[in-house]
Enzyme design. Structure first.
Site, PDB file in Angstrom:
ATOM      1  N   ARG A 141       0.937  -1.217   0.011  1.00 49.14           N
ATOM      2  CA  ARG A 141      -0.149  -0.124  -0.124  1.00 49.14           C
ATOM      3  C   ARG A 141       0.833   1.271  -0.052  1.00 49.14           C
ATOM      4  NH1 ARG A 141      -3.746  -1.299   4.436  1.00 49.14           N
ATOM      5  NH2 ARG A 141      -5.044  -2.375   2.830  1.00 49.14           N
ATOM      6  N   ASN A 178      -0.760  -0.956  13.062  1.00 41.26           N
ATOM      7  CA  ASN A 178      -0.254  -2.320  12.034  1.00 41.26           C
ATOM      8  C   ASN A 178       1.011  -2.590  12.864  1.00 41.26           C
ATOM      9  OD1 ASN A 178      -1.662  -1.522   9.599  1.00 41.26           O
ATOM     10  ND2 ASN A 178      -0.736   0.569  10.077  1.00 41.26           N
ATOM     11  N   GLU A 217      -5.507 -13.843   8.382  1.00 40.06           N
ATOM     12  CA  GLU A 217      -4.632 -13.135   7.228  1.00 40.06           C
ATOM     13  C   GLU A 217      -3.361 -13.476   7.514  1.00 40.06           C
ATOM     14  OE1 GLU A 217      -3.577  -9.018   4.909  1.00 40.06           O
ATOM     15  OE2 GLU A 217      -5.366  -9.336   6.102  1.00 40.06           O
TER      16      GLU A 217
END
EC number: 3.6.1.15
Length: 175
Positions: free
Chosen positions: A23, A87, A123
């Site tokens: 990203r 994050n 994930e």
């Protein structure tokens, strides 16, 4: 390590363990840039995903990156309070292109009342297997989740009362 200058406009790039871009945040104004930490601000900026999708952030945000911890935090300023998106990833590096880190999937969302939720464990498990995350990285990330939860509970770093508001005022002066 080099670091971005206060007042400069930088991009933030996150990568995956395999080295592929994940990203890109198009512009963040550096409010504090040292070799130890970078604090930046942005508002309604363009974000590019690795699959080609693009979107704009919805609110002003203060971003906190550290050179010694395996997490970074984004304080999003909304009408009903400050939400954090944290994050789990490598400490930042900086070159003339961008501030960069490797994103390791796990995230913690923190609500205005300082309750939190660990996200994306599925994930993480999938990518850990697909990209062969080393056991050492897994151990660091597990410790970092615990450390981040401690910071939230102790109102430390970007969770300290007034931190986001202070840096948001500085951001408004640079616009």
């Amino acid at each position: 390590m080099s670091f971005p200058m206060n007042g400069s406009n930088i991009q933030v790039h996150s990568y995956k363990h395999n080295g592929h871009i994940h990203r890109i945040w198009e512009e963040t104004i550096v409010l504090k840039g040292t070799s130890q930490e970078v604090i930046g601000g942005n508002d309604r900026i363009l974000v590019k995903e690795s699959d080609g999708r693009q979107w704009r952030t919805r609110e002003p945000a203060i971003c906190y990156f550290t050179a010694h911890h395996w997490f970074n935090c984004i304080g999003m300023i909304r009408n009903d309070g400050i939400y954090y998106y944290c994050n789990l990833g490598t400490p930042f590096t900086y070159d003339e292109e961008a501030l960069k880190y490797i994103d390791y999937d796990l995230d913690i969302k923190v609500f205005p009342d300082m309750t939190y939720k660990l996200l994306d464990e599925d994930e993480y498990a999938l990518h850990s297997q697909r990209m062969n995350y080393p056991k050492e990285v897994d151990a660091i990330l597990r410790r970092s989740v615990d450390e981040l939860v401690q910071w939230i509970s102790q109102r430390k770093g970007p969770f300290e009362p007034g931190f986001i508001e202070y840096w948001y005022e500085r951001f408004l002066q640079h616009r």
